[in-house]
Design a protein around this motif. Structure first.
Motif, PDB file in Angstrom:
ATOM      1  N   HIS A  47       0.833  -1.190   0.000  1.00  0.00           N
ATOM      2  CA  HIS A  47       0.000   0.000   0.000  1.00  0.00           C
ATOM      3  C   HIS A  47       0.878   1.255   0.000  1.00  0.00           C
ATOM      4  O   HIS A  47       2.046   1.208   0.375  1.00  0.00           O
ATOM      5  N   ASN A  51       1.800   1.669   4.175  1.00  0.00           N
ATOM      6  CA  ASN A  51       0.768   1.615   5.209  1.00  0.00           C
ATOM      7  C   ASN A  51       0.122   0.233   5.298  1.00  0.00           C
ATOM      8  O   ASN A  51       0.281  -0.605   4.413  1.00  0.00           O
ATOM      9  N   SER A  54      -4.940   0.116   2.116  1.00  0.00           N
ATOM     10  CA  SER A  54      -5.062   1.100   1.044  1.00  0.00           C
ATOM     11  C   SER A  54      -6.167   2.097   1.386  1.00  0.00           C
ATOM     12  O   SER A  54      -7.007   1.843   2.249  1.00  0.00           O
ATOM     13  N   CYS A  55      -6.153   3.216   0.707  1.00  0.00           N
ATOM     14  CA  CYS A  55      -7.138   4.263   0.968  1.00  0.00           C
ATOM     15  C   CYS A  55      -8.227   4.241  -0.095  1.00  0.00           C
ATOM     16  O   CYS A  55      -7.974   3.927  -1.256  1.00  0.00           O
ATOM     17  N   TYR A  59      -9.405   9.852  -1.271  1.00  0.00           N
ATOM     18  CA  TYR A  59      -8.633   9.997  -0.028  1.00  0.00           C
ATOM     19  C   TYR A  59      -7.143   9.947  -0.369  1.00  0.00           C
ATOM     20  O   TYR A  59      -6.739   9.290  -1.331  1.00  0.00           O
ATOM     21  N   ALA A  61      -3.266   8.949   0.991  1.00  0.00           N
ATOM     22  CA  ALA A  61      -2.520   8.146   1.959  1.00  0.00           C
ATOM     23  C   ALA A  61      -1.370   8.972   2.532  1.00  0.00           C
ATOM     24  O   ALA A  61      -0.718   9.732   1.815  1.00  0.00           O
ATOM     25  N   GLU A  79       0.952  10.241  -0.301  1.00  0.00           N
ATOM     26  CA  GLU A  79       0.634   9.607  -1.589  1.00  0.00           C
ATOM     27  C   GLU A  79       1.830   8.856  -2.169  1.00  0.00           C
ATOM     28  O   GLU A  79       2.157   8.964  -3.354  1.00  0.00           O
ATOM     29  N   GLU A 210      -0.170   6.776  10.588  1.00  0.00           N
ATOM     30  CA  GLU A 210      -0.531   6.598   9.179  1.00  0.00           C
ATOM     31  C   GLU A 210      -2.038   6.617   9.037  1.00  0.00           C
ATOM     32  O   GLU A 210      -2.786   6.416   9.996  1.00  0.00           O
ATOM     33  N   GLY A 211      -2.506   6.878   7.835  1.00  0.00           N
ATOM     34  CA  GLY A 211      -3.943   6.897   7.619  1.00  0.00           C
ATOM     35  C   GLY A 211      -4.336   7.395   6.244  1.00  0.00           C
ATOM     36  O   GLY A 211      -3.501   7.511   5.338  1.00  0.00           O
ATOM     37  N   CYS A 212      -5.612   7.696   6.124  1.00  0.00           N
ATOM     38  CA  CYS A 212      -6.194   8.184   4.870  1.00  0.00           C
ATOM     39  C   CYS A 212      -6.945   9.469   5.179  1.00  0.00           C
ATOM     40  O   CYS A 212      -7.838   9.474   6.024  1.00  0.00           O
ATOM     41  N   THR A 213      -6.576  10.522   4.543  1.00  0.00           N
ATOM     42  CA  THR A 213      -7.240  11.800   4.771  1.00  0.00           C
ATOM     43  C   THR A 213      -8.089  12.181   3.555  1.00  0.00           C
ATOM     44  O   THR A 213      -7.649  12.024   2.419  1.00  0.00           O
TER      45      THR A 213
END
Length: 218
Positions: A47, A51, A54-55, A59, A61, A79, A210-213
Motif C-alpha cells: 500500500h 501503510n 489502502s485508501c 482519499y 494516503a 501519496e 498513518e492513515g487516509c485523509t
C-alpha cells in the motif's frame, strides 16, 4: 590391486547416480512448491507509504514519523512519496511542516522551525499565510515547544489540533490537519517527555502515524 580400483570407481559412479536421482526428485518437487508465480501471488499487496491498508477513492494516503531523540530525524510521506526526511536533507530540529493542496494533493510548501531559537515569528507568519483547503502535516524533532506561544498555538487549533497547548520540552508530536476545519482532526498523536517512561535518555519514544485523509477535510 587393479580390481580394487575398478570396484571403487563403480561404487563412486553408483553413488553419484544415486545422489543425482535424489536431487532431481527433490528439487523437481520443491520447484513445484515454490514456483515464483504462486509465491508472488501469495504476497500481500503493498500500500502507499507502506501503510497497513489502502485508501478509498478521493482519499490521500499519508505516514508521519517523528524524530527519535536528537539523533534520527522525522519523515513525512504523502501519496507514496517521501517529501521530508533525513535522506532528503530537508528536515531539522523543531517542527517540520508540509503543506499540500487539499484538492489535488500537490505539494505547496515545506518549512522547518527551530523551537529553541527565534523561529517562532517565522512560524507565526508561515501559519497565517495558509489558505483554506490546505492540508497541513507536522512532525516534531528533538523539541517542538520551547518557544511556542499562545498565538501559534491558536493557529494550530484552527487547523484542528487538540494537543498543541499540551506540548512541552522535548515532547514528540505528529499531526495532520487542514485550514478551514470545522471539527478537531482525528489525526494527532502526542507523547510527553517523562523520565519514568522515556525510551531514550531525555526523550520519549518515536511516534508513527498513518492513515487516509479526505481530499477536503471538515
Amino acid at each position: 590391486p587393479p580390481l580394487t580400483g575398478v570396484i571403487r570407481s563403480v561404487v563412486l559412479i553408483l553413488t553419484l547416480l544415486g545422489t543425482w536421482f535424489l536431487m532431481q526428485t527433490y528439487f523437481d518437487h520443491r520447484w513445484k512448491v515454490i514456483n515464483p508465480r504462486s509465491w508472488l501471488a501469495k504476497q500481500p499487496p503493498r500500500h502507499k507509504c507502506g501503510n497497513q491498508r489502502s485508501c478509498p477513492q478521493n482519499y490521500f494516503a499519508f505516514k508521519i514519523t517523528s524524530g527519535a531523540a536528537n539523533v534520527v530525524g522525522p519523515s513525512i510521506c504523502f501519496e507514496d512519496k517521501i517529501i521530508m526526511s533525513s535522506v532528503k536533507n530537508n528536515i531539522g530540529r523543531g517542527l517540520n511542516i508540509m503543506l499540500v493542496n487539499g484538492t489535488n494533493g500537490k505539494l505547496l510548501k515545506t518549512g522547518i522551525f527551530d523551537m529553541y531559537s527565534g523561529d517562532i515569528n517565522k512560524l507565526d507568519a508561515f501559519l497565517q499565510e495558509i489558505k483554506v483547503g490546505t492540508i497541513v502535516l507536522v512532525a516534531s524533532y528533538d523539541d517542538p515547544a520551547t518557544k511556542m506561544n499562545a498565538k501559534v498555538q491558536a493557529h494550530f487549533e484552527r487547523l484542528g489540533s487538540s494537543h498543541v497547548r499540551k506540548l512541552g520540552f522535548r515532547d514528540n508530536w505528529v499531526f495532520l490537519g487542514a485550514k478551514g476545519m470545522k471539527n478537531k482532526s482525528p489525526f494527532e498523536e502526542h507523547i510527553k517527555n517523562d523520565r519514568k517512561t522515556n525510551k531514550y535518555d531525555g526523550w520519549p519514544e518515536m511516534l508513527e502515524m498513518e492513515g487516509c485523509t479526505p481530499r477536503k477535510m471538515d
